[in-house]
Write an enzyme that holds these catalytic residues in place. Structure first.
Site, mmCIF file in Angstrom:
data_model
loop_
_atom_site.group_PDB
_atom_site.id
_atom_site.type_symbol
_atom_site.label_atom_id
_atom_site.label_comp_id
_atom_site.label_asym_id
_atom_site.label_seq_id
_atom_site.Cartn_x
_atom_site.Cartn_y
_atom_site.Cartn_z
ATOM 1 N N GLN A 157 -68.529 -5.904 17.663
ATOM 2 C CA GLN A 157 -68.707 -5.139 18.892
ATOM 3 C C GLN A 157 -67.796 -5.601 20.026
ATOM 4 O O GLN A 157 -67.726 -4.944 21.067
ATOM 5 C CB GLN A 157 -70.172 -5.257 19.348
ATOM 6 C CG GLN A 157 -71.190 -4.696 18.394
ATOM 7 C CD GLN A 157 -71.194 -3.175 18.387
ATOM 8 O OE1 GLN A 157 -70.757 -2.533 19.331
ATOM 9 N NE2 GLN A 157 -71.695 -2.593 17.302
ATOM 10 N N CYS A 307 -77.161 0.543 11.092
ATOM 11 C CA CYS A 307 -77.283 -0.088 9.770
ATOM 12 C C CYS A 307 -78.732 -0.202 9.313
ATOM 13 O O CYS A 307 -78.991 -0.529 8.172
ATOM 14 C CB CYS A 307 -76.635 -1.476 9.801
ATOM 15 S SG CYS A 307 -74.884 -1.424 10.201
#
Length: 361
Positions: A157, A307
């Protein structure tokens, strides 16, 4: 995919040489992003594979030694937490989770209390995937290195949030993901400090490509795409882009004031302390799943990590920062990016306002 189709591992002819040249150029670009040399970059299928290679690769080589402990941040990606379970159940490591404060920052005192000469590796993500918290990696590194332990950073990220040009000064292993920084899906990379290469066991076996650490023919077009994306994330233009995205996140939050329910920010309230494009909001008394269904198909958001979508359980990240199960169930993660406009932000706020007004009346 058509003009340079050679196998980069074919070392006996010019087509293979050209293919390897562009792969090496991509590795240089990825290395430049984080301050690494190209021979320290290992291309993978994504951050998940990079995380597995980093943690399992180092642990399997060290399994016979005295360092049999692993420390993981409590808000790490589910991928890292699952690898921790494997390290514990299948390889015999002791795995501990380091708590965080209400903003998602790692508890430094707890980290130091857990560290000793038996700790092999500490894994902390520089930028959280659900609430955007930015960690003080330099401070964490100083503590971890004082005990001779390795520091792994799942930095999937981070490229869109931070200047990473000095990250390798603090971390020994760094995982990256192509599609988290506008590159292709299906490609990522692991930075492994050069002197660690002999201390890592591969998790994929075959022809011994990539210095024996990750076998398999490299997907050259995906590697090129990752390198191009890495270039987008560096320089003054990227810095200005992050500032513009942060301003739009602030605008989005301001536009949601005055709703018929209380709205709060999960994680750091100061935008400078979180990913500029991340804003995780709680809507008091409103079930996030119900609100999201009312926003479709006009607005894309999520209740947690993509996810773990489809798993009906509260976010472990939100619980770790102190939210109750009910509060976590009322929280939604919104994401803004480099193509998000002010008009899109205003339209998104209107869609949410309309959905809540109809619902609450």
């Amino acid at each position: 995919m058509a003009g340079c189709f050679g196998n980069p591992h074919a070392s006996e002819h010019i087509i293979g040489w050209r293919a390897m040249q562009v792969v090496e150029e991509a590795a240089t670009a990825v290395g430049d992003l984080i301050g690494a040399d190209p021979d320290e970059i290992i291309f993978t299928s994504g951050a998940t594979e990079a995380n597995n290679l980093a943690l399992l690769g180092v642990a399997r080589r060290a399994a016979a030694g005295k360092r049999k402990r692993i420390l993981l941040g409590a808000t790490e990606h589910k991928c890292v937490l699952e690898i921790g379970r494997v390290l514990r159940d299948e390889i015999g490591f002791a795995v501990s989770h380091i708590p965080v404060d209400s903003a998602g920052r790692l508890d430094m005192d707890a980290l130091e209390a857990e560290l000793d000469e038996e700790v092999l590796l500490v894994s902390v993500m520089p930028v959280n995937n659900e609430i955007g918290t930015i960690q003080d990696v330099a401070a964490i590194s100083r503590i971890v290195s004082g005990y001779g332990s390795l520091l792994h950073c799942d930095a999937a990220q981070a490229p869109c949030a931070l200047d990473l040009s000095s990250l390798t000064q603090h971390a020994d292993l760094i995982s990256l993901s192509g599609h988290k920084m506008y590159g292709p899906m299906g490609v990522g990379a692991l930075f492994a400090r050069r002197e660690l290469h002999d201390q890592m066991a591969p998790i994929i076996h075959g022809g011994g490509q990539q210095r024996g650490l990750r076998s398999g023919t490299l997907p050259m077009p995906l590697c090129i795409g990752l390198g191009a994306a890495a270039k987008l994330m560096t320089g003054h233009e990227a810095t200005n882009e992050r500032k513009a995205i942060a301003a739009r996140s602030d605008l989005f939050k301001e536009l949601l004031e005055g709703l018929p329910c209380r709205v709060w920010v999960n994680g750091p309230t100061n935008a400078a302390e979180r990913h500029p494009g991340n804003i995780n909001l709680g809507f008091e008394g409103v079930q996030a799943a119900d609100l999201l269904s009312r926003l479709q198909p006009r607005l894309a958001a999520s209740t947690g990590s993509a996810c773990t979508s489809g798993i009906p359980e509260p976010s472990h990240v939100l619980r770790a920062i102190g939210l109750s199960e009910d509060e976590a169930a009322c929280s939604i993660r919104f994401s803004l990016g480099r193509h998000t406009t002010d008009d899109a932000v205003k339209e998104a706020a209107r869609i949410i306002q309309d959905a809540l007004r109809v619902w609450t009346h």
